[in-house]
Design a protein around this motif. Structure first.
Motif, short mmCIF file in Angstrom:
data_model
loop_
_atom_site.label_atom_id
_atom_site.label_comp_id
_atom_site.label_asym_id
_atom_site.label_seq_id
_atom_site.Cartn_x
_atom_site.Cartn_y
_atom_site.Cartn_z
N UNK A 190 0.99 -1.18 0.15
CA UNK A 190 0.21 -0.17 -0.36
C UNK A 190 1.09 1.21 0.20
N UNK A 191 2.08 1.19 0.70
CA UNK A 191 2.70 2.25 0.79
C UNK A 191 3.75 2.12 -0.63
N UNK A 192 4.47 1.04 -0.82
CA UNK A 192 5.27 1.35 -1.80
C UNK A 192 5.04 1.11 -3.43
N UNK A 193 3.96 0.88 -3.60
CA UNK A 193 2.81 0.32 -4.92
C UNK A 193 3.46 1.23 -5.71
N UNK A 194 3.03 1.01 -7.24
CA UNK A 194 3.31 1.76 -8.26
C UNK A 194 2.38 3.00 -8.01
N UNK A 195 1.90 4.54 -9.18
CA UNK A 195 0.81 4.62 -9.54
C UNK A 195 0.21 4.04 -10.17
N UNK A 196 -1.16 4.47 -10.25
CA UNK A 196 -1.46 4.16 -11.08
C UNK A 196 -1.30 3.83 -11.95
N UNK A 197 -0.81 4.77 -13.27
CA UNK A 197 -0.35 4.99 -14.70
C UNK A 197 0.90 4.26 -14.68
N UNK A 198 1.87 4.36 -13.35
CA UNK A 198 2.65 3.30 -13.75
C UNK A 198 2.58 1.54 -13.77
N UNK A 199 1.19 0.85 -13.02
CA UNK A 199 1.25 0.06 -12.55
C UNK A 199 0.16 -0.39 -13.96
N UNK A 200 -0.82 0.79 -14.90
CA UNK A 200 -1.15 0.26 -15.90
C UNK A 200 0.19 -0.35 -16.60
N UNK A 201 1.61 1.23 -16.96
CA UNK A 201 2.08 1.04 -17.81
C UNK A 201 3.12 -0.35 -18.04
N UNK A 202 2.93 -0.88 -16.63
CA UNK A 202 3.72 -1.96 -16.55
C UNK A 202 3.37 -2.96 -16.97
N UNK A 203 1.46 -3.42 -16.93
CA UNK A 203 1.03 -4.26 -17.70
C UNK A 203 0.67 -4.85 -18.84
N UNK A 204 0.99 -3.49 -19.52
CA UNK A 204 0.53 -3.40 -21.08
C UNK A 204 2.03 -2.87 -22.08
N UNK A 205 3.21 -2.77 -21.03
CA UNK A 205 4.42 -3.17 -22.20
C UNK A 205 4.78 -4.08 -21.85
N UNK A 206 5.82 -4.80 -23.03
CA UNK A 206 6.78 -6.36 -23.24
C UNK A 206 7.57 -6.04 -21.44
N UNK A 207 7.29 -7.24 -20.65
CA UNK A 207 8.21 -6.90 -19.43
C UNK A 207 9.88 -6.84 -19.51
N UNK A 208 10.41 -6.29 -20.09
CA UNK A 208 12.12 -6.64 -20.27
C UNK A 208 12.65 -5.46 -19.48
N UNK A 209 13.79 -5.53 -18.81
CA UNK A 209 13.96 -4.30 -17.67
C UNK A 209 15.87 -4.46 -18.54
N UNK A 210 16.82 -3.22 -18.32
CA UNK A 210 17.58 -2.88 -18.03
C UNK A 210 18.40 -2.37 -17.77
#
Length: 546
Positions: A190-210
């Protein structure tokens, strides 16, 4: 009227604000630590179990997920979440005896939530976690627990543990993230989750990281940077227009300075101040603390500021009739820029987590070799400074050194370029050029006229005397001939005939004008010699120039 130094002051203030912001945001994780931790996770996750137990009378647990030791268990969890395999990550978590509210979440969702919390709060140092099957028995904790880390929350510090629990299949003791820690995941989320927009992006963009930064975060912060860049461009454009209105004579370079490095610095400042903290993870923070763009902006700012100072000083020196000081500004500004780039690079390495002191110490021997190799370069730079300060010759002047005669076109840091009378170019190293005997032709105030005249030996003394008198009177009467030094006399008797010594100086430094004057004088001398019944000897008169 606004002062011209407004731009420099404005930019420096932005720089100080950016530096202060950077200091406030400095975390415990650097890019170096990020890289080292990722390497450790991959290494430990793929490491084979040792053939011999590390502790006497302690058996290593053979486990398909390598949960026999706290370190390897945590490395397995981190490796799983790094690959976003949350189903595998649940094998490293203890879900026994959870409250109904926590048990309502799917295990994979709890693993994902814990992944986000860890990414935003603590960077786990695997080397600090025990690699013994029994864990660290000297840490003051119960023998079945191993501390992962501490997280600050609204209700105080929450400690996360690994716990030694029985394996469900055969009751063999293995290490998992404790159920007490799992119970805290929804609260921490609850305290350290992403914003709603961040959550939406994380679920709709490919799961990749650098570098530990997810693709959606790269997109999010890049778009934010472009947005703030547009605002900075608008602000500096308006500021430039206002400056131009209040002070129309402001040099164009000041406006370019405002629209260039100041714009970039303002963009970084706004992006660091107004970015949504809820979408910042430790990896993002490490990249931000690396301050690659900020360091570049600082370097660009001060390099361009040096150019502005150079312009200001050039105008001042020209107004004070000190052109030599203007020539000295170029090598001085170049040296200052090199120092700024070097210091900025070292600061960048420090921000990345590398020790600049260690780097400099490691370069000690190499630096000595470079210093020896650069000895000639240093000599040439000192020679350039000497040429600018003592000014035996200046750019645009005609000089002679050795057998070379030409015009000085440029005095650079390494060499001086001279255009010869044959229109070729000669480059002479400054260290060598400054030690030569330099004859500055352009600094003469007059040009000597010394024709070599040889009369035939049969000339009568009265005729010779008349020639001398008439030539002397002709030179005195000519408005282009200086009054002194001035002489005409019978110098002596030579194999070429009677030698007349004529010395006068044409009052000009223009060589073309000089040729016109001596052409007129030579023709009149021929008439004088003929009028007195004498002739020049077979050796033709040779015009010499001093």
């Amino acid at each position: 009227m606004l002062p011209k130094y407004f731009f420099v002051i404005f930019a420096v203030l932005l720089s100080l604000l950016s530096a202060n912001n950077l200091a406030q945001e400095q975390g415990e994780v650097s890019v170096k630590q990020l890289l080292e931790t990722e390497e450790t996770v991959e290494k430990r996750a793929t490491e084979e179990l040792p053939e011999e137990p590390p502790v006497r009378n302690t058996d290593i647990v053979i486990d398909p997920y390598e949960r026999g030791q706290p370190q390897s268990a945590m490395a397995g969890f981190l490796s799983a979440v790094k690959d976003y395999d949350y189903e595998l990550a649940t094998q490293y978590m203890d879900f026994r005896n959870l409250s109904d509210s926590t048990a309502a979440f799917e295990p994979e969702e709890l693993a994902r939530m814990l992944h986000i919390v860890l990414r935003r709060t603590i960077w786990i140092d695997l080397e600090a976690i025990s690699d013994l099957p029994t864990g660290n028995l000297q840490d003051g904790l119960p023998s079945y627990r191993e501390l992962i880390g501490e997280i600050d929350s609204a209700s105080g510090t929450i400690r996360l543990y690994l716990q030694r629990v029985p394996r469900s299949t055969d009751r063999v003791k293995i290490w998992k993230i404790s159920n007490a820690s799992v119970e805290k995941i929804p609260y921490l989320s609850q305290q350290y989750s992403y914003t709603e927009f961040g959550e939406w992006l994380s679920k709709h963009l490919p799961v990749k990281d650098f570098l530990g930064v997810e693709l959606w975060q790269w997109v999010y912060f890049s778009v934010a940077l472009v947005f703030y860049l547009c605002i900075a461009i608008l602000v500096t454009y308006i500021a430039s227009k206002l400056i131009a209105r209040f002070n129309p004579e402001t040099h164009v370079e000041y406006h370019r300075f405002l629209k260039g490095p100041v714009t970039l610095l303002l963009t970084i400042l706004m992006s660091r101040l107004f970015v949504a903290e809820s979408n910042v993870t430790l990896a993002v923070q490490a990249i931000m603390d690396g301050a690659t763009i900020l360091v570049f902006a600082w370097i660009w700012l001060f390099v361009r500021a040096i150019d502005l100072v150079k312009i200001k000083l050039s105008d001042r020196f020209i107004a004070q009739d000190k052109p030599l000081a203007v020539y000295l500004l170029r090598p001085a500004s170049t040296v200052a820029k090199v120092i700024i780039v070097a210091v900025g690079t070292l600061l960048w390495f420090e921000n990345l987590g590398f020790s600049a002191t260690t780097l400099l110490a490691g370069l000690g021997i190499g630096g000595l070799a470079i210093a020896l190799a650069a000895q000639k370069t240093v000599e040439n730079i000192i020679g350039a400074i000497t040429l600018y300060t003592s000014a035996p010759v200046k750019v645009g002047q005609v000089c002679q050194f050795g057998t070379t005669f030409g015009v000085v076109e440029e005095i650079g840091l390494r060499a001086t370029r001279v255009r010869t009378i044959n229109r070729t170019v000669v480059h002479v190293a400054n260290a060598q050029f400054v030690d030569m005997q330099l004859e500055n032709i352009s600094e003469r105030e007059v040009i000597a006229y010394r024709p070599l005249l040889f009369l035939k030996p049969d000339c009568q003394s009265k005729s010779v005397e008349g020639i001398i008198e008439d030539i002397a009177n002709m030179l005195k009467a000519h408005d282009k001939i200086a009054a002194t030094p001035h002489r005409v006399c019978l110098k002596g008797f030579t194999l070429h005939g009677l030698s007349l010594d004529v010395l006068a100086h044409v009052k000009t430094t223009d060589y073309d004008e000089y040729l016109v004057v001596i052409n007129e004088l030579n023709l009149k001398i021929l008439d004088v010699i003929a009028q007195h019944g004498c002739q020049l000897n077979s050796t033709q008169a040779v015009e010499g120039i001093a």
